[in-house]
Enzyme design. Sequence first.
Site, PDB file in Angstrom:
ATOM      1  N   ASP A 168      52.269  33.298  30.906  1.00 48.98           N
ATOM      2  CA  ASP A 168      51.249  33.127  29.866  1.00 48.98           C
ATOM      3  C   ASP A 168      50.924  31.663  29.601  1.00 48.98           C
ATOM      4  O   ASP A 168      50.606  31.274  28.484  1.00 48.98           O
ATOM      5  CB  ASP A 168      51.679  33.823  28.555  1.00 48.98           C
ATOM      6  CG  ASP A 168      51.916  35.303  28.779  1.00 48.98           C
ATOM      7  OD1 ASP A 168      51.211  35.898  29.614  1.00 48.98           O
ATOM      8  OD2 ASP A 168      52.817  35.866  28.120  1.00 48.98           O
ATOM      9  N   LYS A 201      47.293  30.540  33.382  1.00 45.91           N
ATOM     10  CA  LYS A 201      46.971  30.502  34.822  1.00 45.91           C
ATOM     11  C   LYS A 201      45.574  31.059  35.082  1.00 45.91           C
ATOM     12  O   LYS A 201      44.817  30.521  35.874  1.00 45.91           O
ATOM     13  CB  LYS A 201      48.007  31.330  35.616  1.00 45.91           C
ATOM     14  CG  LYS A 201      49.415  30.791  35.524  1.00 45.91           C
ATOM     15  CD  LYS A 201      50.418  31.701  36.197  1.00 45.91           C
ATOM     16  CE  LYS A 201      50.642  33.013  35.485  1.00 45.91           C
ATOM     17  NZ  LYS A 201      51.281  32.926  34.155  1.00 45.91           N
ATOM     18  N   GLY A 249      48.945  39.516  32.638  1.00 44.98           N
ATOM     19  CA  GLY A 249      47.810  39.615  31.717  1.00 44.98           C
ATOM     20  C   GLY A 249      47.162  38.250  31.705  1.00 44.98           C
ATOM     21  O   GLY A 249      47.714  37.313  31.135  1.00 44.98           O
ATOM     22  N   HIS A 250      46.048  38.098  32.418  1.00 46.72           N
ATOM     23  CA  HIS A 250      45.386  36.795  32.534  1.00 46.72           C
ATOM     24  C   HIS A 250      44.061  36.845  31.790  1.00 46.72           C
ATOM     25  O   HIS A 250      43.195  37.663  32.106  1.00 46.72           O
ATOM     26  CB  HIS A 250      45.150  36.444  34.012  1.00 46.72           C
ATOM     27  CG  HIS A 250      46.419  36.269  34.778  1.00 46.72           C
ATOM     28  ND1 HIS A 250      46.463  35.958  36.117  1.00 46.72           N
ATOM     29  CD2 HIS A 250      47.720  36.362  34.387  1.00 46.72           C
ATOM     30  CE1 HIS A 250      47.724  35.864  36.512  1.00 46.72           C
ATOM     31  NE2 HIS A 250      48.509  36.117  35.479  1.00 46.72           N
ATOM     32  N   GLN A 304      53.019  35.839  36.639  1.00 46.30           N
ATOM     33  CA  GLN A 304      54.345  35.537  36.094  1.00 46.30           C
ATOM     34  C   GLN A 304      54.608  34.027  36.254  1.00 46.30           C
ATOM     35  O   GLN A 304      53.657  33.270  36.241  1.00 46.30           O
ATOM     36  CB  GLN A 304      55.455  36.391  36.764  1.00 46.30           C
ATOM     37  CG  GLN A 304      55.419  37.851  36.342  1.00 46.30           C
ATOM     38  CD  GLN A 304      54.321  38.666  37.006  1.00 46.30           C
ATOM     39  OE1 GLN A 304      54.216  38.687  38.210  1.00 46.30           O
ATOM     40  NE2 GLN A 304      53.521  39.348  36.218  1.00 46.30           N
TER      41      GLN A 304
END
Length: 428
Positions: A13, A16, A40-41, A223
């Site tokens: 988080d 990225k 979750g991007h 990640q």
Amino acid sequence: MSSIVVIGSQWGDEGKGKIVDYLAQKADVVARYSGGSNAGHTVVVNDVAYKLRLLPSGILYKDKLCILGNGVVINPRVVLQEIAGMKEKGIDTDHLLISDRAHVVFPYHEKQDELQEAALGDRKIGTTKGGIGPCYMDKYARTGIRVCDLMNKEILAEKLKRNLEAKNRLFTKYYGAEPMAYEPMLKDYLAYAEALRPYVADTSVALGKAFDAGKNVLFEGAQATYLDIDYGTYPYVTSSNPTAGNAATGSGIGPRFIDHVVGVVKAYTTRVGEGPFTCELFDKDGDALREAGHEYGTVTGRPRRCGWLDAFMVRYSARLNSMDSLAITRLDILDGFDRIKMCTGWEIDGKAVDYIPADLSILAKAKPVYETFKGWKCDISGVRSFEDLPEEAQIYLKRLAEVVGVEIGIVSVGPNRDQTFALKEFFA
Ligand code: GDP
Ligand code: IMO
Ligand code: MG
């Protein structure tokens, strides 16, 4: 440089997705190489937020080839939901390719993830419960079902039967849980297979052709370094290798094709899920960071654990990933602090160390050594160059680059694509 790997240098988080979206402006291809729907991007363009889990963050541009490489684990339900969500927003996904060698996540993986976590009790990992770990377990046990299997009705029917029988034995006999039914699962996956068929390809070949044609390729890490199965805080990690080396293996290219590695560094530290966190704050500074940064998980909504920036850990991360430059994100979150701290070293039993211990019982003894900086106490979200940053922010960033031993390449001062500036040229 014609290829850049973007990786997380902390516990995920870091932003990225935002950095990939920014660099994608000059890229032709964006490829994911590890992880799955546990990612979750968030990408924000013109104040509209797009939350991506499996789709690469280049998907918002219609002229970029987007790839889910062989190292990714594909949950067909999630990826199809994401594709449908994009279509609703008027974004077409015809430029997506999914590796025929990627492994497929099934509902029995999700159930196994839940049961494993419940059985661990106090020692739980705090996973996203997306079945990511169990899917990689099957991959390495050589019993997994790949996208190419999904494309073949007979093979899918046979492998699913065999796998589900084994999983049902595990669920009923070991966990005392209910078994799962074969027919409805097969029916769902046959339907998913048809919906995904147009996207399936040998993505290693597609990437090879892109390199041959001199295209610019961006690898999107998911990640982060300290969630890496080998170099993270094991067992409180994910079940794949998010580190830069896996950009090659996880996408089917040779290591010489990687020209540049960008380490994304959040201006402070967060962690979601369980496990060691040397700089974790339990005081009002930690609460202030969580509130200023709205630090609640994209996938699970869980409050993230917060601490000051651990530059010592980023330094180790820089070496593991051969980082060439740093992308500093969320610097604006520190706008309101009177003073800001940065961890620049660790001590164990009163002695400075230059490594991160593998043994968690030793790691637990690590104590952060902090340096304190004066806060800038003003809104930097409109700043677009390093020189225009307040002097206090420049001092903070220069010290970070010095401790980590890597130059700063990008600074991000807000979630929008345009709230970003580069200090060097990427993709000349
Ligand atoms: P990822 O998993 O590494 O892609 O990061 P996430 O998207 O899970 O979390 C990063 C969050 O920070 C997202 O909500 C982004 O929109 C947001 N973000 C990224 N860069 C910045 C920044 O410089 N400032 C602020 N305020 N938010 C940012
Ligand atoms: P992005 O790409 C933050 C964490 C989970 C848990 C551990 C194992 O958005 O940075 P898993 O479901 O992978 O088996 O969970 O890893 N985790 C993440 N934390 N960001 C992520 O992805 C994460 N993906 C997994 O919280 O602690
Ligand atoms: Mg995230």
